[in-house]
Design a protein around this motif. Structure first.
Motif, mmCIF file in Angstrom:
data_model
loop_
_atom_site.group_PDB
_atom_site.id
_atom_site.type_symbol
_atom_site.label_atom_id
_atom_site.label_comp_id
_atom_site.label_asym_id
_atom_site.label_seq_id
_atom_site.Cartn_x
_atom_site.Cartn_y
_atom_site.Cartn_z
ATOM 1 N N ALA A 58 23.277 30.214 17.410
ATOM 2 C CA ALA A 58 22.136 29.338 17.130
ATOM 3 C C ALA A 58 21.766 28.437 18.297
ATOM 4 O O ALA A 58 20.622 28.435 18.750
ATOM 5 N N LEU A 59 22.718 27.674 18.781
ATOM 6 C CA LEU A 59 22.422 26.637 19.755
ATOM 7 C C LEU A 59 22.018 27.205 21.117
ATOM 8 O O LEU A 59 21.014 26.780 21.701
ATOM 9 N N VAL A 60 22.770 28.150 21.636
ATOM 10 C CA VAL A 60 22.453 28.737 22.939
ATOM 11 C C VAL A 60 21.115 29.475 22.893
ATOM 12 O O VAL A 60 20.256 29.240 23.754
ATOM 13 N N PRO A 61 20.871 30.355 21.917
ATOM 14 C CA PRO A 61 19.575 31.037 21.897
ATOM 15 C C PRO A 61 18.390 30.071 21.785
ATOM 16 O O PRO A 61 17.371 30.255 22.462
ATOM 17 N N ALA A 62 18.522 29.044 20.956
ATOM 18 C CA ALA A 62 17.432 28.073 20.804
ATOM 19 C C ALA A 62 17.201 27.316 22.110
ATOM 20 O O ALA A 62 16.048 27.092 22.515
ATOM 21 N N THR A 63 18.278 26.935 22.774
ATOM 22 C CA THR A 63 18.155 26.206 24.034
ATOM 23 C C THR A 63 17.484 27.070 25.098
ATOM 24 O O THR A 63 16.567 26.612 25.790
ATOM 25 N N LEU A 64 17.895 28.322 25.213
ATOM 26 C CA LEU A 64 17.278 29.218 26.190
ATOM 27 C C LEU A 64 15.810 29.457 25.872
ATOM 28 O O LEU A 64 14.966 29.517 26.784
ATOM 29 N N MET A 65 15.491 29.583 24.591
ATOM 30 C CA MET A 65 14.087 29.783 24.201
ATOM 31 C C MET A 65 13.240 28.584 24.627
ATOM 32 O O MET A 65 12.179 28.742 25.216
ATOM 33 N N TRP A 66 13.737 27.367 24.339
ATOM 34 C CA TRP A 66 12.980 26.173 24.709
ATOM 35 C C TRP A 66 12.873 26.043 26.223
ATOM 36 O O TRP A 66 11.820 25.630 26.738
ATOM 37 N N LEU A 67 13.907 26.403 26.953
ATOM 38 C CA LEU A 67 13.813 26.333 28.410
ATOM 39 C C LEU A 67 12.775 27.305 28.954
ATOM 40 O O LEU A 67 12.076 26.992 29.917
ATOM 41 N N ARG A 68 12.631 28.468 28.328
ATOM 42 C CA ARG A 68 11.565 29.404 28.728
ATOM 43 C C ARG A 68 10.195 28.771 28.491
ATOM 44 O O ARG A 68 9.291 28.897 29.322
ATOM 45 N N VAL A 69 10.041 28.108 27.350
ATOM 46 C CA VAL A 69 8.767 27.437 27.040
ATOM 47 C C VAL A 69 8.493 26.344 28.073
ATOM 48 O O VAL A 69 7.384 26.238 28.601
ATOM 49 N N TYR A 70 9.499 25.527 28.360
ATOM 50 C CA TYR A 70 9.327 24.448 29.332
ATOM 51 C C TYR A 70 9.024 24.989 30.723
ATOM 52 O O TYR A 70 8.247 24.391 31.467
ATOM 53 N N LYS A 71 9.627 26.108 31.073
ATOM 54 C CA LYS A 71 9.381 26.702 32.387
ATOM 55 C C LYS A 71 7.928 27.126 32.539
ATOM 56 O O LYS A 71 7.348 27.010 33.613
ATOM 57 N N GLU A 72 7.336 27.597 31.457
ATOM 58 C CA GLU A 72 5.911 27.964 31.505
ATOM 59 C C GLU A 72 5.039 26.746 31.768
ATOM 60 O O GLU A 72 4.050 26.824 32.482
ATOM 61 N N GLY A 73 5.406 25.612 31.184
ATOM 62 C CA GLY A 73 4.613 24.400 31.330
ATOM 63 C C GLY A 73 4.896 23.610 32.594
ATOM 64 O O GLY A 73 4.033 22.875 33.075
ATOM 65 N N ALA A 74 6.114 23.729 33.117
ATOM 66 C CA ALA A 74 6.501 22.962 34.304
ATOM 67 C C ALA A 74 7.379 23.824 35.210
ATOM 68 O O ALA A 74 8.568 23.540 35.392
ATOM 69 N N PRO A 75 6.809 24.882 35.791
ATOM 70 C CA PRO A 75 7.638 25.798 36.589
ATOM 71 C C PRO A 75 8.295 25.130 37.791
ATOM 72 O O PRO A 75 9.355 25.552 38.226
ATOM 73 N N GLY A 76 7.717 24.062 38.307
ATOM 74 C CA GLY A 76 8.288 23.388 39.470
ATOM 75 C C GLY A 76 9.676 22.825 39.227
ATOM 76 O O GLY A 76 10.482 22.748 40.140
ATOM 77 N N LEU A 77 9.979 22.437 37.980
ATOM 78 C CA LEU A 77 11.310 21.924 37.653
ATOM 79 C C LEU A 77 12.387 22.992 37.819
ATOM 80 O O LEU A 77 13.544 22.671 38.028
ATOM 81 N N PHE A 78 11.990 24.224 37.688
ATOM 82 C CA PHE A 78 12.942 25.336 37.690
ATOM 83 C C PHE A 78 13.065 26.003 39.061
ATOM 84 O O PHE A 78 13.834 26.930 39.212
ATOM 85 N N GLU A 79 12.310 25.505 40.031
ATOM 86 C CA GLU A 79 12.325 26.088 41.374
ATOM 87 C C GLU A 79 13.009 25.126 42.324
ATOM 88 O O GLU A 79 12.698 23.942 42.352
ATOM 89 N N PHE A 80 13.943 25.643 43.109
ATOM 90 C CA PHE A 80 14.665 24.803 44.053
ATOM 91 C C PHE A 80 13.719 24.374 45.167
ATOM 92 O O PHE A 80 13.036 25.200 45.763
ATOM 93 N N GLN A 81 13.692 23.096 45.417
ATOM 94 C CA GLN A 81 12.876 22.518 46.483
ATOM 95 C C GLN A 81 13.798 22.041 47.599
ATOM 96 O O GLN A 81 14.086 20.859 47.690
#
Length: 119
Positions: free
Chosen positions: A94-117
Motif C-alpha cells: 500500500a504505502l510504497v505503491p501510493a508514494t511512487l504514484m504520487w511522486l509520478r504525479v508531482y514529477k509531471e507538475g514540477a519536473p525540475g525537482l526531479f532533475e539534478f542541477q
C-alpha cells in the motif's frame, strides 16, 4: 546542502526495487522468504530515511504522501517479528505503491525537482 533530486531518485529507485522483489508474492510467501523480507526491509528503510530527509517545503508540496504512515513505520522496522513483517507487508502493498504514484504525479507538475542541477 540537501540535493532534493537525489533524495527523490533514491526513493523512486528503492521503491521500484522493493515492488519488483515482492511482485509475485502473496503474504504467506513474503513471510517465509527471509532473504526477500530482509532486502525489502532495507529498501523500505531507504525510502523512509530519504522521505524524512526531505525539507519541510517539499513535505508541504507533496501533501498527498502519507507522512504520518511513513513516520509510524520507521520505528516498526527496528524490531524483528510479526509486527515488523506486518508493517513491511503493508508498506509493500500500500504505502510504497501510493508514494511512487504520487511522486509520478508531482514529477509531471514540477519536473525540475526531479532533475539534478549540478554545479
Amino acid at each position: 546542502m540537501i540535493v532534493i533530486s537525489a533524495l527523490l531518485a533514491n526513493i523512486i529507485d528503492a521503491g521500484t526495487d522493493a515492488l519488483t522483489l515482492a511482485e509475485d508474492m502473496d503474504e504467506a510467501t513474503f513471510r517465509r522468504s527471509r532473504l526477500a523480507r530482509s532486502e525489502i526491509s532495507r529498501l523500505v528503510g531507504v525510502i523512509a530515511t530519504n522521505l524524512a530527509d526531505l525539507p519541510d517545503a517539499q513535505r508541504q508540496q507533496f501533501a498527498e504522501i502519507d507522512w504520518s504512515a511513513w513516520s509510524a513505520l520507521t520505528p516498526q522496522l527496528q524490531h524483528d517479528g510479526p509486527e515488523r513483517d506486518e508493517a513491511l507487508w503493508f508498506a509493500t502493498r500500500a504505502l510504497v505503491p501510493a508514494t511512487l504514484m504520487w511522486l509520478r504525479v508531482y514529477k509531471e507538475g514540477a519536473p525540475g525537482l526531479f532533475e539534478f542541477q549540478g554545479r
